[in-house]
Design a protein around this motif. Structure first.
Motif, PDB file in Angstrom:
ATOM      1  N   ARG A 112      26.716  42.287 128.659  1.00 47.49           N
ATOM      2  CA  ARG A 112      27.768  41.356 128.229  1.00 47.49           C
ATOM      3  C   ARG A 112      29.096  41.714 128.868  1.00 47.49           C
ATOM      4  NH1 ARG A 112      28.674  41.173 122.182  1.00 47.49           N
ATOM      5  NH2 ARG A 112      28.429  43.418 122.413  1.00 47.49           N
ATOM      6  N   ALA A 168      19.435  35.004 126.367  1.00 45.78           N
ATOM      7  CA  ALA A 168      20.090  33.727 126.068  1.00 45.78           C
ATOM      8  C   ALA A 168      19.295  32.549 126.589  1.00 45.78           C
ATOM      9  CB  ALA A 168      21.493  33.719 126.673  1.00 45.78           C
ATOM     10  N   LYS A 197      13.843  32.000 121.893  1.00 41.58           N
ATOM     11  CA  LYS A 197      14.982  32.902 121.661  1.00 41.58           C
ATOM     12  C   LYS A 197      15.008  33.398 120.229  1.00 41.58           C
ATOM     13  CE  LYS A 197      20.035  33.084 121.877  1.00 41.58           C
ATOM     14  NZ  LYS A 197      21.275  32.322 122.136  1.00 41.58           N
ATOM     15  N   GLN A 250      25.436  40.999 118.886  1.00 39.46           N
ATOM     16  CA  GLN A 250      25.298  39.613 119.295  1.00 39.46           C
ATOM     17  C   GLN A 250      24.685  39.528 120.691  1.00 39.46           C
ATOM     18  OE1 GLN A 250      25.772  36.987 117.269  1.00 39.46           O
ATOM     19  NE2 GLN A 250      26.013  38.665 115.788  1.00 39.46           N
ATOM     20  N   GLU A 302      25.506  35.980 126.474  1.00 37.90           N
ATOM     21  CA  GLU A 302      25.623  34.550 126.727  1.00 37.90           C
ATOM     22  C   GLU A 302      25.771  34.287 128.219  1.00 37.90           C
ATOM     23  OE1 GLU A 302      28.827  32.984 124.472  1.00 37.90           O
ATOM     24  OE2 GLU A 302      27.879  33.350 122.519  1.00 37.90           O
ATOM     25  N   ASN A 303      25.225  33.167 128.658  1.00 33.96           N
ATOM     26  CA  ASN A 303      25.384  32.772 130.055  1.00 33.96           C
ATOM     27  C   ASN A 303      26.852  32.475 130.342  1.00 33.96           C
ATOM     28  OD1 ASN A 303      22.545  32.846 130.375  1.00 33.96           O
ATOM     29  ND2 ASN A 303      22.406  30.786 129.533  1.00 33.96           N
ATOM     30  N   ARG A 304      27.218  32.600 131.616  1.00 29.27           N
ATOM     31  CA  ARG A 304      28.618  32.382 131.966  1.00 29.27           C
ATOM     32  C   ARG A 304      28.713  31.575 133.246  1.00 29.27           C
ATOM     33  NH1 ARG A 304      33.246  36.274 134.024  1.00 29.27           N
ATOM     34  NH2 ARG A 304      35.014  34.942 133.588  1.00 29.27           N
TER      35      ARG A 304
END
Length: 484
Positions: free
Chosen positions: A49, A412, A417, A427, A430-432
């Motif tokens: 992350r 993600a 999932k 957590q 997440e894709n970015r």
């Protein structure tokens, strides 16, 4: 001993209750890793992350080099003509392919106008912090620069000979080999497609080799995919024409070819959305025991059929067959085969059970863009070397997607999932989407770090550089970021 013990007075309701025991502190994960001396997959996934959050565009390098004296190269000339006449030629725009050598010392790129350029990556990287006016025309920025009259669409380093580069063209059925040790515009060797078993089924309009792959255990074997409906193999010790032909149905047109990690299996992806597999290890499908120049197919799988088996996806969208633009094995997980489709979707195929485990479905390009010509150009993504992150240019935005394809249900992009609740540190990743100043066509990741080079389409990167030219974006972690 009991007679020496004094009993505690009985607890009365008026007296305050004893304080509760202190809460148990969570073990510091980073210190635990340093003490244990090992990094498990889940810890690496959580720390990725920080890596994704640190990526940003940190530099750009325009393609405007001189060839001989004051003569500009063909890529620059084509771009200037297109800009001055307001005429758009999609087949002659942008950097079509880009790749690092095995150690990350050199960076090779090819353009649709026919330029092959080899850069010293350290010199290129350091030029970001120098004078910007020295970037476009300083010949010290490249080791080799060859300008041809035919468009180039693929470039590969020979893993067994890091001085050798192979290129293919969308207008030729030949493989061009260059040696960066020789200062010559002529290729050191040219391999060409020989006589096909079914020559009557193919026309001149399909005279194209679209991708190249080298065998990791034999530097003399080269594979190339073509629009003829086959993948070809050359053995340079015996002949300059192909010796084996990996056939598929005649209507198949191959966009890309890839070898498995052990170089025992050949995979080719087609415009009709099918991945074909051939086995080189032995038995009835082995090329070693065939008397003719054809290798029978081991298996094939249609990606749209596999996507239709995902119930949650089928309920939300109409799944149609799309051309496969690229396939590539995850360097940190050998059974994950990533694919990228013409409609912008990306996913992972588990080759052990032939199921789609990960999928990323961005908004369709027609919602955000009317540039239909750009959508038809091949996009070439790349894996980051150790983190199971897949970098792919967006078909709708000026930017690059960094996708979490970690081989676990906490990913993600996993189709099943696993929802994670609790502390913020637990957590999921997440894709970015990393915004860039221009549209991305091809990507390459440094083999020893997480730096990404993105080959882009025509755009002006810096305000103090005149003209709109092909350029490369350098995307990397921020200097003050820390991650594993």
């Amino acid at each position: 001993m009991d007679k020496f013990l004094v009993a505690a007075p009985p607890h009365s309701s008026e007296e305050p209750a004893p304080p509760p025991p202190p809460p148990r502190r969570h073990r510091w994960r980073r210190i635990a890793v340093e003490l244990d001396g090992r990094i498990d997959a889940r810890f690496r996934h959580r720390e990725s992350r920080l890596l994704l959050d640190s990526f940003a565009e940190i530099g750009a390098f325009d393609h405007k080099y001189y060839m001989h004296g004051e003569e500009r190269c063909q890529t620059y000339v084509d771009r200037m003509i297109s800009a001055s006449t307001m005429n758009f030629h999609p087949a002659r725009e942008g950097i079509s392919a880009i790749e690092f050598d095995k150690k990350g010392i050199y960076l090779a790129s090819v353009t649709f106008s026919g330029c092959l350029t080899v850069h010293d990556f350290e010199t290129l990287y350091c030029s970001i912090y120098g004078r910007s006016c020295s970037i476009p025309d300083d010949s010290s920025n490249y080791v080799l620069h060859i300008s041809n009259r035919i468009p180039l669409n693929a470039v590969r380093w020979n893993p067994e000979n890091q001085d050798e580069i192979a290129c293919t063209s969308s207008q030729s059925d030949k493989v061009f080999l260059f040696d960066i040790g020789y200062v010559s515009s002529a290729p050191t060797e040219v391999l060409q497609k020989g006589k096909s078993k079914f020559p009557a089924l193919y026309s001149e309009s399909r005279k194209s080799l679209t991708d190249i792959a080298f065998s990791s255990d034999d530097k003399s074997r080269i594979f190339a995919s073509g629009l003829y409906g086959a993948v070809y193999m050359w053995d340079r010790r015996s002949s300059k024409t192909h010796c084996l032909e990996f056939m598929a149905p005649p209507e198949s047109q191959f966009n890309t070819v890839k070898l498995s990690v052990d170089s025992r299996t050949v995979l080719g992806a087609t415009k009709n959305g099918t991945i074909h597999v051939w086995d080189l290890r032995g038995g009835r499908t082995s090329g070693a025991f065939q008397s003719h120049n054809e290798v029978q197919q081991l298996s094939s799988v249609k990606v749209s059929t596999l996507l239709g088996k995902i119930a949650s996806l089928k309920e939300q969208s109409n799944i149609v067959s799309s051309p496969i633009l690229s396939i590539d094995f995850n360097p940190s997980c050998s059974y994950q085969l990533a694919f990228h489709l013409d409609d912008g979707w990306s996913g992972v195929l588990n080759i052990n059970n032939l199921s789609v485990t990960h999928l990323h479905c961005p908004p369709p390009a027609w919602l955000e863009s009317t540039d239909l010509v750009f959508q038809k150009q091949l996009r070439k993504p790349t894996w980051l070397p150790t983190s199971s992150i897949y970098a792919v240019g967006s078909s709708s935005y000026d930017g690059i997607y960094l996708l979490d394809f970690h081989p676990d249900t906490t990913s993600a992009c996993h189709v099943d999932k696993e929802e994670t609740r609790g502390l913020e540190e637990n957590q999921p990743v997440e894709n970015r989407l990393v915004p860039l100043s221009q549209r991305v066509l091809s990507c390459a990741a440094h083999p020893l770090s997480h730096t990404i080079i993105a080959g882009t389409q025509n755009c002006m990167q810096h305000g103090d550089l005149a003209g709109a030219t092909e350029a490369s974006d350098l995307v990397g972690p921020s200097p003050d970021s820390r991650y594993l």
